[in-house]
Design a protein around this motif. Structure first.
Motif, PDB file in Angstrom:
ATOM      1  N   SER A 149     -44.134   5.497  28.515  1.00  0.00           N
ATOM      2  CA  SER A 149     -45.058   6.590  28.830  1.00  0.00           C
ATOM      3  C   SER A 149     -44.315   7.829  29.313  1.00  0.00           C
ATOM      4  O   SER A 149     -44.738   8.957  29.035  1.00  0.00           O
ATOM      5  CB  SER A 149     -46.083   6.138  29.874  1.00  0.00           C
ATOM      6  OG  SER A 149     -45.444   5.818  31.106  1.00  0.00           O
ATOM      7  N   THR A 150     -43.210   7.617  30.015  1.00  0.00           N
ATOM      8  CA  THR A 150     -42.413   8.751  30.484  1.00  0.00           C
ATOM      9  C   THR A 150     -41.780   9.493  29.312  1.00  0.00           C
ATOM     10  O   THR A 150     -41.837  10.727  29.237  1.00  0.00           O
ATOM     11  CB  THR A 150     -41.314   8.277  31.451  1.00  0.00           C
ATOM     12  OG1 THR A 150     -41.926   7.629  32.581  1.00  0.00           O
ATOM     13  CG2 THR A 150     -40.476   9.448  31.939  1.00  0.00           C
ATOM     14  N   MET A 151     -41.153   8.746  28.389  1.00  0.00           N
ATOM     15  CA  MET A 151     -40.544   9.378  27.222  1.00  0.00           C
ATOM     16  C   MET A 151     -41.604  10.029  26.332  1.00  0.00           C
ATOM     17  O   MET A 151     -41.376  11.092  25.740  1.00  0.00           O
ATOM     18  CB  MET A 151     -39.736   8.347  26.431  1.00  0.00           C
ATOM     19  CG  MET A 151     -38.956   8.936  25.269  1.00  0.00           C
ATOM     20  SD  MET A 151     -37.992   7.710  24.346  1.00  0.00           S
ATOM     21  CE  MET A 151     -36.693   7.346  25.519  1.00  0.00           C
ATOM     22  N   ASP A 156     -45.812  14.220  23.204  1.00  0.00           N
ATOM     23  CA  ASP A 156     -47.192  13.986  22.797  1.00  0.00           C
ATOM     24  C   ASP A 156     -48.137  14.973  23.488  1.00  0.00           C
ATOM     25  O   ASP A 156     -48.162  15.084  24.721  1.00  0.00           O
ATOM     26  CB  ASP A 156     -47.618  12.555  23.122  1.00  0.00           C
ATOM     27  CG  ASP A 156     -48.961  12.229  22.499  1.00  0.00           C
ATOM     28  OD1 ASP A 156     -48.992  11.862  21.297  1.00  0.00           O
ATOM     29  OD2 ASP A 156     -49.983  12.345  23.206  1.00  0.00           O
ATOM     30  N   LEU A 157     -48.941  15.674  22.701  1.00  0.00           N
ATOM     31  CA  LEU A 157     -49.782  16.745  23.230  1.00  0.00           C
ATOM     32  C   LEU A 157     -50.931  16.214  24.083  1.00  0.00           C
ATOM     33  O   LEU A 157     -51.268  16.810  25.115  1.00  0.00           O
ATOM     34  CB  LEU A 157     -50.336  17.577  22.064  1.00  0.00           C
ATOM     35  CG  LEU A 157     -49.269  18.291  21.220  1.00  0.00           C
ATOM     36  CD1 LEU A 157     -49.909  18.989  20.028  1.00  0.00           C
ATOM     37  CD2 LEU A 157     -48.481  19.276  22.076  1.00  0.00           C
ATOM     38  N   PRO A 164     -52.570   9.352  31.624  1.00  0.00           N
ATOM     39  CA  PRO A 164     -52.834   7.927  31.349  1.00  0.00           C
ATOM     40  C   PRO A 164     -52.831   7.556  29.864  1.00  0.00           C
ATOM     41  O   PRO A 164     -52.719   6.375  29.524  1.00  0.00           O
ATOM     42  CB  PRO A 164     -54.224   7.708  31.967  1.00  0.00           C
ATOM     43  CG  PRO A 164     -54.304   8.711  33.070  1.00  0.00           C
ATOM     44  CD  PRO A 164     -53.592   9.924  32.537  1.00  0.00           C
ATOM     45  N   TYR A 165     -52.962   8.541  28.979  1.00  0.00           N
ATOM     46  CA  TYR A 165     -52.944   8.234  27.544  1.00  0.00           C
ATOM     47  C   TYR A 165     -51.635   7.558  27.131  1.00  0.00           C
ATOM     48  O   TYR A 165     -51.619   6.751  26.199  1.00  0.00           O
ATOM     49  CB  TYR A 165     -53.145   9.521  26.732  1.00  0.00           C
ATOM     50  CG  TYR A 165     -53.121   9.305  25.236  1.00  0.00           C
ATOM     51  CD1 TYR A 165     -54.069   8.505  24.606  1.00  0.00           C
ATOM     52  CD2 TYR A 165     -52.142   9.906  24.451  1.00  0.00           C
ATOM     53  CE1 TYR A 165     -54.054   8.303  23.232  1.00  0.00           C
ATOM     54  CE2 TYR A 165     -52.112   9.713  23.069  1.00  0.00           C
ATOM     55  CZ  TYR A 165     -53.056   8.921  22.470  1.00  0.00           C
ATOM     56  OH  TYR A 165     -53.033   8.719  21.104  1.00  0.00           O
ATOM     57  N   GLY A 197     -53.028   7.932  15.421  1.00  0.00           N
ATOM     58  CA  GLY A 197     -52.114   8.345  14.373  1.00  0.00           C
ATOM     59  C   GLY A 197     -52.172   9.837  14.122  1.00  0.00           C
ATOM     60  O   GLY A 197     -51.138  10.494  13.930  1.00  0.00           O
ATOM     61  N   GLY A 198     -53.380  10.406  14.127  1.00  0.00           N
ATOM     62  CA  GLY A 198     -53.541  11.836  13.884  1.00  0.00           C
ATOM     63  C   GLY A 198     -52.918  12.682  14.984  1.00  0.00           C
ATOM     64  O   GLY A 198     -52.173  13.640  14.706  1.00  0.00           O
ATOM     65  N   ILE A 199     -53.199  12.337  16.234  1.00  0.00           N
ATOM     66  CA  ILE A 199     -52.623  13.092  17.351  1.00  0.00           C
ATOM     67  C   ILE A 199     -51.106  12.922  17.376  1.00  0.00           C
ATOM     68  O   ILE A 199     -50.356  13.884  17.601  1.00  0.00           O
ATOM     69  CB  ILE A 199     -53.238  12.626  18.687  1.00  0.00           C
ATOM     70  CG1 ILE A 199     -54.711  13.017  18.738  1.00  0.00           C
ATOM     71  CG2 ILE A 199     -52.479  13.225  19.868  1.00  0.00           C
ATOM     72  CD1 ILE A 199     -55.443  12.475  19.931  1.00  0.00           C
ATOM     73  N   GLY A 200     -50.650  11.707  17.119  1.00  0.00           N
ATOM     74  CA  GLY A 200     -49.209  11.454  17.127  1.00  0.00           C
ATOM     75  C   GLY A 200     -48.480  12.232  16.050  1.00  0.00           C
ATOM     76  O   GLY A 200     -47.425  12.830  16.298  1.00  0.00           O
ATOM     77  N   ALA A 201     -49.035  12.251  14.845  1.00  0.00           N
ATOM     78  CA  ALA A 201     -48.389  12.964  13.743  1.00  0.00           C
ATOM     79  C   ALA A 201     -48.304  14.456  14.035  1.00  0.00           C
ATOM     80  O   ALA A 201     -47.258  15.092  13.814  1.00  0.00           O
ATOM     81  CB  ALA A 201     -49.155  12.727  12.444  1.00  0.00           C
ATOM     82  N   PHE A 202     -49.387  15.039  14.537  1.00  0.00           N
ATOM     83  CA  PHE A 202     -49.379  16.469  14.847  1.00  0.00           C
ATOM     84  C   PHE A 202     -48.396  16.785  15.967  1.00  0.00           C
ATOM     85  O   PHE A 202     -47.663  17.783  15.909  1.00  0.00           O
ATOM     86  CB  PHE A 202     -50.782  16.936  15.238  1.00  0.00           C
ATOM     87  CG  PHE A 202     -50.865  18.416  15.489  1.00  0.00           C
ATOM     88  CD1 PHE A 202     -50.872  19.311  14.436  1.00  0.00           C
ATOM     89  CD2 PHE A 202     -50.911  18.910  16.782  1.00  0.00           C
ATOM     90  CE1 PHE A 202     -50.933  20.683  14.663  1.00  0.00           C
ATOM     91  CE2 PHE A 202     -50.969  20.272  17.019  1.00  0.00           C
ATOM     92  CZ  PHE A 202     -50.989  21.168  15.947  1.00  0.00           C
TER      93      PHE A 202
END
Length: 256
Positions: A149-151, A156-157, A164-165, A197-202
């Protein structure tokens, strides 16, 4: 310079009741593979080990001697035979973890396909490859979720807006992967897969290709040396693609 005219080496290594030095075993094995007879000296107590170190002015064991000349520890012996040292550069990037994961999950997909259908190359094999990859990547993250989560916060936006995400993400990836492997509850697995997947890719695309940042990817866990970029983008595109595919199957748009 390597001199193998005398094919006998003396190795001094720790062999105690509660500890056998692994590098000592590796040294002996390497020397045997190079054709050397081993004069194997066991240091069986801490006192013997400390006395040996003091006598030869060395800080570590094992120590190897060839023709009366001290070669050194395991890495020194490897260098003596012209091999690369094995010491890991903690800052060096590597794709090895990802290659291992994708190779094993691809073979698992083929194996499950053979068991289920008597054929290797099936649509199910490709589905299992992706879903099992999601599961294994989630396991990597869950081994040390705090480090992950730290890395993850580096790029990640959504995690930057809602910290917490970073803890939720690997559980969501695991859940979607498990459900897709079992081909059940697409009403849950599809939106979860598309969302993360969508948030991660962006997020990855922005960090790497727009902001031009050089970061390490959290895709295989918080201690990863995998560079952020193509691999993490591929992971997220896999999730998007699998979500679209399983959603289309659930709606009857694709019949196999």
């Amino acid at each position: 310079m390597k001199d193998t005219a005398n094919k006998t080496a003396s190795v001094y290594r720790m062999v105690m009741k509660d500890h056998v030095c692994p590098y000592g075993l590796k040294t002996v094995d390497l020397l045997k593979r190079e054709g050397f007879a081993i004069d194997d000296h066991h240091l069986e107590t801490r006192e013997q080990t400390d006395a040996f170190k003091a006598k030869h002015d060395v800080k570590t064991t094992p120590q190897t001697f060839i023709n009366g000349r001290r070669i050194g520890g395991y890495d020194d012996v490897r260098e003596y035979f012209g091999k690369k040292p094995i010491e890991k550069d903690e800052d060096a990037t590597s794709y090895q973890p990802v290659i291992a994961i994708f190779a094993v999950t691809a073979l698992l997909g083929l194996g499950l396909s053979w068991f289920s259908y008597g054929e290797l190359l099936t649509v199910a094999a490709a589905e299992w490859f992706v879903s099992l990859s999601m599961c294994v990547l989630a396991i990597q993250k869950l081994q040390d979720i705090r480090s992950f989560s730290t890395m993850f916060l580096n790029y990640d936006l959504l995690a930057r807006r809602w910290v917490p995400y970073g803890f939720v993400y690997p559980f969501g990836e695991a859940l979607a992967g498990i459900l897709m492997t079992a081909h059940v509850l697409p009403i849950i697995s599809v939106p979860v897969s598309l969302f993360i997947g969508g948030i991660g890719a962006f997020s990855v695309f922005k960090a790497v290709y727009i902001d031009k940042r050089e970061l390490k990817c959290a895709c295989v866990g918080g201690n990863s040396n995998v560079p952020l970029g193509f691999v993490s983008l591929t992971e997220n595109i896999f999730m998007i693609g699998m979500g679209l595919w399983m959603g289309a199957r659930a709606l009857g748009w694709i019949v196999i």
